[in-house]
Motif scaffolding. Sequence first.
Motif, PDB file in Angstrom:
ATOM      1  N   SER A  29    -105.220  -7.106 -16.477  1.00  0.00           N
ATOM      2  CA  SER A  29    -105.443  -8.511 -16.149  1.00  0.00           C
ATOM      3  C   SER A  29    -106.078  -9.266 -17.314  1.00  0.00           C
ATOM      4  O   SER A  29    -105.740 -10.426 -17.574  1.00  0.00           O
ATOM      5  CB  SER A  29    -106.335  -8.609 -14.903  1.00  0.00           C
ATOM      6  OG  SER A  29    -106.533  -9.954 -14.537  1.00  0.00           O
ATOM      7  N   LEU A  30    -107.006  -8.619 -18.018  1.00  0.00           N
ATOM      8  CA  LEU A  30    -107.642  -9.264 -19.174  1.00  0.00           C
ATOM      9  C   LEU A  30    -106.614  -9.578 -20.260  1.00  0.00           C
ATOM     10  O   LEU A  30    -106.619 -10.665 -20.837  1.00  0.00           O
ATOM     11  CB  LEU A  30    -108.730  -8.355 -19.744  1.00  0.00           C
ATOM     12  CG  LEU A  30    -110.111  -8.412 -19.101  1.00  0.00           C
ATOM     13  CD1 LEU A  30    -111.024  -7.371 -19.735  1.00  0.00           C
ATOM     14  CD2 LEU A  30    -110.713  -9.804 -19.237  1.00  0.00           C
ATOM     15  N   VAL A  31    -105.746  -8.610 -20.531  1.00  0.00           N
ATOM     16  CA  VAL A  31    -104.740  -8.805 -21.577  1.00  0.00           C
ATOM     17  C   VAL A  31    -103.818  -9.956 -21.212  1.00  0.00           C
ATOM     18  O   VAL A  31    -103.516 -10.818 -22.046  1.00  0.00           O
ATOM     19  CB  VAL A  31    -103.947  -7.503 -21.801  1.00  0.00           C
ATOM     20  CG1 VAL A  31    -102.720  -7.759 -22.668  1.00  0.00           C
ATOM     21  CG2 VAL A  31    -104.825  -6.442 -22.445  1.00  0.00           C
ATOM     22  N   PHE A  32    -103.371 -10.000 -19.961  1.00  0.00           N
ATOM     23  CA  PHE A  32    -102.490 -11.105 -19.578  1.00  0.00           C
ATOM     24  C   PHE A  32    -103.262 -12.423 -19.524  1.00  0.00           C
ATOM     25  O   PHE A  32    -102.753 -13.453 -19.968  1.00  0.00           O
ATOM     26  CB  PHE A  32    -101.831 -10.851 -18.229  1.00  0.00           C
ATOM     27  CG  PHE A  32    -100.901 -11.969 -17.836  1.00  0.00           C
ATOM     28  CD1 PHE A  32     -99.597 -11.990 -18.304  1.00  0.00           C
ATOM     29  CD2 PHE A  32    -101.340 -13.019 -17.050  1.00  0.00           C
ATOM     30  CE1 PHE A  32     -98.753 -13.044 -17.982  1.00  0.00           C
ATOM     31  CE2 PHE A  32    -100.499 -14.072 -16.722  1.00  0.00           C
ATOM     32  CZ  PHE A  32     -99.198 -14.082 -17.191  1.00  0.00           C
ATOM     33  N   GLY A  33    -104.471 -12.390 -18.962  1.00  0.00           N
ATOM     34  CA  GLY A  33    -105.222 -13.627 -18.793  1.00  0.00           C
ATOM     35  C   GLY A  33    -105.523 -14.315 -20.106  1.00  0.00           C
ATOM     36  O   GLY A  33    -105.419 -15.542 -20.219  1.00  0.00           O
ATOM     37  N   VAL A  34    -105.907 -13.554 -21.136  1.00  0.00           N
ATOM     38  CA  VAL A  34    -106.284 -14.152 -22.414  1.00  0.00           C
ATOM     39  C   VAL A  34    -105.074 -14.329 -23.322  1.00  0.00           C
ATOM     40  O   VAL A  34    -104.897 -15.371 -23.952  1.00  0.00           O
ATOM     41  CB  VAL A  34    -107.356 -13.285 -23.117  1.00  0.00           C
ATOM     42  CG1 VAL A  34    -107.683 -13.848 -24.499  1.00  0.00           C
ATOM     43  CG2 VAL A  34    -108.623 -13.216 -22.265  1.00  0.00           C
ATOM     44  N   MET A  35    -104.218 -13.294 -23.399  1.00  0.00           N
ATOM     45  CA  MET A  35    -103.130 -13.289 -24.372  1.00  0.00           C
ATOM     46  C   MET A  35    -101.796 -13.742 -23.815  1.00  0.00           C
ATOM     47  O   MET A  35    -100.867 -14.019 -24.576  1.00  0.00           O
ATOM     48  CB  MET A  35    -102.972 -11.870 -24.944  1.00  0.00           C
ATOM     49  CG  MET A  35    -104.216 -11.317 -25.582  1.00  0.00           C
ATOM     50  SD  MET A  35    -104.040  -9.547 -25.993  1.00  0.00           S
ATOM     51  CE  MET A  35    -102.701  -9.592 -27.176  1.00  0.00           C
ATOM     52  N   ARG A  36    -101.661 -13.751 -22.480  1.00  0.00           N
ATOM     53  CA  ARG A  36    -100.378 -14.014 -21.820  1.00  0.00           C
ATOM     54  C   ARG A  36     -99.322 -12.983 -22.246  1.00  0.00           C
ATOM     55  O   ARG A  36     -98.160 -13.324 -22.474  1.00  0.00           O
ATOM     56  CB  ARG A  36     -99.890 -15.443 -22.106  1.00  0.00           C
ATOM     57  CG  ARG A  36    -100.724 -16.518 -21.461  1.00  0.00           C
ATOM     58  CD  ARG A  36    -100.695 -16.407 -19.955  1.00  0.00           C
ATOM     59  NE  ARG A  36    -101.388 -17.477 -19.277  1.00  0.00           N
ATOM     60  CZ  ARG A  36    -102.642 -17.403 -18.826  1.00  0.00           C
ATOM     61  NH1 ARG A  36    -103.327 -16.284 -18.995  1.00  0.00           N
ATOM     62  NH2 ARG A  36    -103.197 -18.413 -18.210  1.00  0.00           N
ATOM     63  N   VAL A  37     -99.769 -11.729 -22.373  1.00  0.00           N
ATOM     64  CA  VAL A  37     -98.889 -10.627 -22.734  1.00  0.00           C
ATOM     65  C   VAL A  37     -98.814  -9.654 -21.570  1.00  0.00           C
ATOM     66  O   VAL A  37     -99.849  -9.215 -21.052  1.00  0.00           O
ATOM     67  CB  VAL A  37     -99.403  -9.888 -23.997  1.00  0.00           C
ATOM     68  CG1 VAL A  37     -98.664  -8.570 -24.203  1.00  0.00           C
ATOM     69  CG2 VAL A  37     -99.249 -10.778 -25.221  1.00  0.00           C
ATOM     70  N   VAL A  38     -97.596  -9.332 -21.119  1.00  0.00           N
ATOM     71  CA  VAL A  38     -97.393  -8.324 -20.084  1.00  0.00           C
ATOM     72  C   VAL A  38     -97.283  -6.971 -20.787  1.00  0.00           C
ATOM     73  O   VAL A  38     -96.264  -6.663 -21.400  1.00  0.00           O
ATOM     74  CB  VAL A  38     -96.120  -8.617 -19.263  1.00  0.00           C
ATOM     75  CG1 VAL A  38     -95.906  -7.527 -18.218  1.00  0.00           C
ATOM     76  CG2 VAL A  38     -96.225  -9.985 -18.599  1.00  0.00           C
ATOM     77  N   ASN A  39     -98.336  -6.182 -20.712  1.00  0.00           N
ATOM     78  CA  ASN A  39     -98.403  -4.928 -21.449  1.00  0.00           C
ATOM     79  C   ASN A  39     -97.796  -3.790 -20.633  1.00  0.00           C
ATOM     80  O   ASN A  39     -98.470  -3.147 -19.833  1.00  0.00           O
ATOM     81  CB  ASN A  39     -99.860  -4.608 -21.818  1.00  0.00           C
ATOM     82  CG  ASN A  39     -99.983  -3.332 -22.622  1.00  0.00           C
ATOM     83  OD1 ASN A  39     -99.002  -2.834 -23.173  1.00  0.00           O
ATOM     84  ND2 ASN A  39    -101.181  -2.787 -22.681  1.00  0.00           N
ATOM     85  N   VAL A  40     -96.528  -3.514 -20.859  1.00  0.00           N
ATOM     86  CA  VAL A  40     -95.828  -2.458 -20.138  1.00  0.00           C
ATOM     87  C   VAL A  40     -96.325  -1.077 -20.563  1.00  0.00           C
ATOM     88  O   VAL A  40     -96.170  -0.103 -19.824  1.00  0.00           O
ATOM     89  CB  VAL A  40     -94.308  -2.577 -20.360  1.00  0.00           C
ATOM     90  CG1 VAL A  40     -93.546  -1.550 -19.543  1.00  0.00           C
ATOM     91  CG2 VAL A  40     -93.826  -3.987 -19.991  1.00  0.00           C
ATOM     92  N   ALA A  41     -96.970  -0.979 -21.727  1.00  0.00           N
ATOM     93  CA  ALA A  41     -97.479   0.306 -22.231  1.00  0.00           C
ATOM     94  C   ALA A  41     -98.880   0.618 -21.714  1.00  0.00           C
ATOM     95  O   ALA A  41     -99.474   1.615 -22.132  1.00  0.00           O
ATOM     96  CB  ALA A  41     -97.482   0.307 -23.753  1.00  0.00           C
ATOM     97  N   HIS A  42     -99.405  -0.190 -20.820  1.00  0.00           N
ATOM     98  CA  HIS A  42    -100.778  -0.003 -20.347  1.00  0.00           C
ATOM     99  C   HIS A  42    -100.968   1.364 -19.682  1.00  0.00           C
ATOM    100  O   HIS A  42    -102.004   2.013 -19.854  1.00  0.00           O
ATOM    101  CB  HIS A  42    -101.133  -1.121 -19.365  1.00  0.00           C
ATOM    102  CG  HIS A  42    -102.592  -1.243 -19.081  1.00  0.00           C
ATOM    103  ND1 HIS A  42    -103.520  -1.602 -20.039  1.00  0.00           N
ATOM    104  CD2 HIS A  42    -103.301  -1.050 -17.931  1.00  0.00           C
ATOM    105  CE1 HIS A  42    -104.725  -1.629 -19.499  1.00  0.00           C
ATOM    106  NE2 HIS A  42    -104.627  -1.293 -18.233  1.00  0.00           N
ATOM    107  N   GLY A  43     -99.963   1.819 -18.945  1.00  0.00           N
ATOM    108  CA  GLY A  43    -100.055   3.123 -18.299  1.00  0.00           C
ATOM    109  C   GLY A  43    -100.123   4.262 -19.303  1.00  0.00           C
ATOM    110  O   GLY A  43    -100.753   5.291 -19.052  1.00  0.00           O
ATOM    111  N   GLU A  44     -99.492   4.075 -20.472  1.00  0.00           N
ATOM    112  CA  GLU A  44     -99.526   5.126 -21.494  1.00  0.00           C
ATOM    113  C   GLU A  44    -100.874   5.173 -22.188  1.00  0.00           C
ATOM    114  O   GLU A  44    -101.295   6.234 -22.659  1.00  0.00           O
ATOM    115  CB  GLU A  44     -98.401   4.921 -22.506  1.00  0.00           C
ATOM    116  CG  GLU A  44     -97.021   4.863 -21.886  1.00  0.00           C
ATOM    117  CD  GLU A  44     -96.822   5.919 -20.804  1.00  0.00           C
ATOM    118  OE1 GLU A  44     -96.972   7.113 -21.106  1.00  0.00           O
ATOM    119  OE2 GLU A  44     -96.498   5.544 -19.665  1.00  0.00           O
ATOM    120  N   PHE A  45    -101.579   4.067 -22.261  1.00  0.00           N
ATOM    121  CA  PHE A  45    -102.952   4.107 -22.763  1.00  0.00           C
ATOM    122  C   PHE A  45    -103.839   4.883 -21.784  1.00  0.00           C
ATOM    123  O   PHE A  45    -104.755   5.604 -22.202  1.00  0.00           O
ATOM    124  CB  PHE A  45    -103.491   2.684 -22.958  1.00  0.00           C
ATOM    125  CG  PHE A  45    -102.864   1.940 -24.110  1.00  0.00           C
ATOM    126  CD1 PHE A  45    -102.677   2.566 -25.335  1.00  0.00           C
ATOM    127  CD2 PHE A  45    -102.462   0.631 -23.970  1.00  0.00           C
ATOM    128  CE1 PHE A  45    -102.095   1.886 -26.408  1.00  0.00           C
ATOM    129  CE2 PHE A  45    -101.885  -0.054 -25.023  1.00  0.00           C
ATOM    130  CZ  PHE A  45    -101.696   0.575 -26.251  1.00  0.00           C
TER     131      PHE A  45
END
Length: 293
Positions: A29-45
Amino acid sequence: MGFGPYLLLATLEGLVTAAVLSLMALGLSLVFGVMRVVNVAHGEFFMLGAVLAWYFSSLVAGDPALGFLLALALSPLVVALIAWLSDRLVLSRLKYEPEATIVATIGLLYIIQQLALTYYGADSRPVEAPFTWRIQLPWFGYSGYKLAVIGASILLVGLTALLMMRSRIGLIMRATQYDSETAQAFGIPVRRVYSAVFALGAALAAIAAVLVVPIRQAHYLMGQEPLLLSFIVVIIGGLGSLRGTVVAAVLIGLSDGIISMFFSPTLAKMLATLLVALVLVFRPQGLFGTAAR
């Protein structure tokens, strides 16, 4: 046991799921809220945090608590560094265009997953919990470590909220979120902020993985289900809403624990997906999100 003990056990297991999911979804949510980026790799982190937790804990012989503390200290830092480099080398060069970043993070997903498979292997590997205390409840004993995971998640979510709402760093993040061009005009290094937020989101996912890996073994495919649940949580709570993320994580976690206990895990996932559909139809911005103007 009667209905009451089973309900209590299901609630506790649901709270453990909610605790891990809160940290995982909060980073997304932080990544999308600030950057407006949908991070599909979040699960791999998340997966990478668990794999590194196994590696770092295996370096310490003897007391498992020392190995766990080493993993808790180093795994999020390494994952945050990898995320920071990914942003600087890939996402920033794409100028954070929505379509391009989705494709890029899908590619990052497969790169991290295949590297983990190559160097870690396909086997599931356990990390020993730092302690094995059991708390005696009226009907049964329950893992003290699982209760500690719930407490640690509450603490970390609270610290993240303080960082966002009460600190200068949080003020800079929110200014960048609301109007990046104006923030740039006032001298805020927007791209550095984006890199830091991307690293912070990945670090939260890695912390969640380190906390959960003594309960669920590390595996190179373990990021898929948490990623799906995190997207469900973020959609229900509202993109970029910290409060909505926590409320939705508790809702999904409790429903998953209780429905899985009395019915089946598949039904729990189906109902979560149905809830997402209803939210998208009747309140597209999420329960706590703000409608676009």
